[in-house]
Design an enzyme around this catalytic site. Structure first.
Site, PDB file in Angstrom:
ATOM      1  N   CYS A 143       3.165  22.649  -8.838  1.00  0.00           N
ATOM      2  CA  CYS A 143       2.040  23.058  -9.733  1.00  0.00           C
ATOM      3  C   CYS A 143       0.886  23.899  -9.309  1.00  0.00           C
ATOM      4  CB  CYS A 143       1.657  22.095 -10.693  1.00  0.00           C
ATOM      5  SG  CYS A 143       0.662  20.806  -9.863  1.00  0.00           S
TER       6      CYS A 143
ATOM      7  N   GLU B 125      -7.202 -12.092  17.782  1.00  0.00           N
ATOM      8  CA  GLU B 125      -8.662 -12.349  17.355  1.00  0.00           C
ATOM      9  C   GLU B 125      -8.877 -13.203  16.083  1.00  0.00           C
ATOM     10  OE1 GLU B 125     -10.974 -11.294  19.191  1.00  0.00           O
ATOM     11  OE2 GLU B 125      -9.807  -9.762  20.373  1.00  0.00           O
TER      12      GLU B 125
ATOM     13  N   SER C 173      -6.795  -7.926   9.659  1.00  0.00           N
ATOM     14  CA  SER C 173      -8.028  -8.367   9.789  1.00  0.00           C
ATOM     15  C   SER C 173      -8.497  -9.302   8.478  1.00  0.00           C
ATOM     16  CB  SER C 173      -8.980  -7.278   9.990  1.00  0.00           C
ATOM     17  OG  SER C 173      -8.848  -6.328   8.894  1.00  0.00           O
TER      18      SER C 173
ATOM     19  N   CYS D 286       1.882  14.171  -6.353  1.00  0.00           N
ATOM     20  CA  CYS D 286       0.996  15.291  -7.127  1.00  0.00           C
ATOM     21  C   CYS D 286      -0.134  14.494  -7.693  1.00  0.00           C
ATOM     22  CB  CYS D 286       1.472  16.444  -7.893  1.00  0.00           C
ATOM     23  SG  CYS D 286       0.348  17.460  -8.489  1.00  0.00           S
TER      24      CYS D 286
ATOM     25  N   GLY E  47      -1.186 -10.087  11.996  1.00  0.00           N
ATOM     26  CA  GLY E  47      -1.706  -8.690  12.512  1.00  0.00           C
ATOM     27  C   GLY E  47      -2.657  -8.127  11.196  1.00  0.00           C
TER      28      GLY E  47
ATOM     29  N   ASN F  41      -2.754 -13.947  15.119  1.00  0.00           N
ATOM     30  CA  ASN F  41      -3.743 -12.733  15.442  1.00  0.00           C
ATOM     31  C   ASN F  41      -4.435 -12.829  16.858  1.00  0.00           C
ATOM     32  OD1 ASN F  41      -5.911 -10.838  15.355  1.00  0.00           O
ATOM     33  ND2 ASN F  41      -5.613 -10.924  13.252  1.00  0.00           N
TER      34      ASN F  41
ATOM     35  N   HIS G  36       0.951  -1.214   0.075  1.00  0.00           N
ATOM     36  CA  HIS G  36       0.075   0.009   0.082  1.00  0.00           C
ATOM     37  C   HIS G  36       1.047   1.262  -0.040  1.00  0.00           C
ATOM     38  CE1 HIS G  36      -3.614  -2.460   1.783  1.00  0.00           C
ATOM     39  NE2 HIS G  36      -3.599  -2.458   0.544  1.00  0.00           N
TER      40      HIS G  36
ATOM     41  N   CYS H 235       2.011  21.117  -4.414  1.00  0.00           N
ATOM     42  CA  CYS H 235       3.115  20.680  -5.606  1.00  0.00           C
ATOM     43  C   CYS H 235       3.659  22.028  -6.057  1.00  0.00           C
ATOM     44  CB  CYS H 235       2.292  19.986  -6.444  1.00  0.00           C
ATOM     45  SG  CYS H 235       3.411  19.134  -8.008  1.00  0.00           S
TER      46      CYS H 235
END
Ligand code: NAD
Ligand code: ZN
Length: 257
Positions: free
Chosen positions: A154, A219, A193, A131, A191, A217, A123, A152
């Site tokens: 720009c 849970e 979900s 930008c 860790g 985990n 991610h 930025c």
């Protein structure tokens, strides 16, 4: 799911020792013990910031100043955090030749800070700003000042180079993560979900390709019954530390070097 009466930590250590060639898939839970709140669960960020209002590309384009409230908090919290024993343990397992890569959904940089060398940031990360109009990249620490919305050259508002809901996974990360999942012997899922797509598909890809899936985990998740071969209820730092100990000092039945 196996584990039953036997100690699931020993079972996981045995699988890691026998198969090696392991890959870790980590989520926000691995950084909770470093003081970074996860999104879901107790003290989760979503209690404070509704993801549909704060974490989608649409929300950013519509009201970037509002989304920057959450982003500023995340950058500040992550900037003060240090790796915990789970990050250190995964780095140790890489040096021992047990774990060959970490695929992380986290944007906090703590795996690299702990010394892990092969880290796939699924991610993105908070170190860079991009930008969304001209795609120019900037280092966050050079461009961002707390309390201000960075611009930025720009004139448009910059976005951290992280994947918001509604944005695709960067292609190299997607391709590398799928390749790691398809070819690993053990996938250590720590860790997460497993509710954020498409990261949550990786355990299934690994399992269908013949890997054993170990889930750590406190849970249970949707993976626990359907995909995990071994489920270890517990915190990341405690369980990863125990795994490193068992692999360093194997006892009969654990395997090891
Ligand atoms: P999540 O917030 O949806 O789930 C966190 C999981 O961690 C839960 O299942 C919880 O039971 C578990 N957990 C809590 N404490 C734990 C501990 N001490 N040890 C092990 N597990 C523990 O997290 P997610 O599945 O990663 O999805 C959230 C998305 O938000 C991710 O895509 C990530 O990019 C982003 N995020 C990142 C950070 C970060 O970079 N540290 C923090 C929050 C959110
Ligand atoms: Zn620009």
């Amino acid at each position: 799911m196996r584990g039953g009466g036997s100690d699931p930590v020993r079972e996981a250590a045995r699988l890691l020792a026998e198969r090696r060639n392991a890959v870790a898939l980590t989520g926000a839970g691995i950084s909770v013990e470093s003081g970074i709140p996860s999104f879901r669960g107790a003290q989760g960020l979503w209690g404070k910031y509704d993801p549909m209002e704060y974490a989608t590309l649409h929300a950013f384009m519509r009201s970037p100043g509002k989304v920057w409230e959450m982003l500023s908090e995340m950058i500040s919290v992550c900037g003060f955090a240090s790796p915990n024993a789970a990050h250190a343990g995964l780095s140790a397992l890489e040096k021992m030749g047990v774990v060959r890569a970490v695929i992380t959904q986290n944007v906090d940089g703590l795996h690299q800070a702990a010394g892990s060398r092969r880290v796939i940031e699924y991610h993105g990360n908070l170190d860079e700003l991009i930008c969304v109009y001209c795609w120019k990249l900037f280092e966050t620490r050079k461009r961002w000042v707390i309390g201000e919305v960075p611009l930025c050259d720009c004139g448009q508002i910059l976005k951290p180079n992280v994947v918001l809901f509604g944005e695709p996974i960067p292609w190299p990360a997607q391709e590398q993560a799928e390749e790691e999942a398809r070819t690993c012997g053990v996938l250590l899922v720590i860790g997460t979900s497993a509710q954020v797509s498409p990261a949550c598909d990786l355990p299934r890809i690994a399992k269908e390709s013949g890997a054993a899936v170990v889930e750590i985990n406190p849970e249970p998740t949707q993976l626990t019954r359907s995909v995990a071969d071994v489920y270890i209820p517990g915190t990341a730092s405690d369980i990863v530390t125990r795994l490193v100990g068992l692999l360093k000092h194997p006892s009969p039945g654990t395997g090891g070097h």
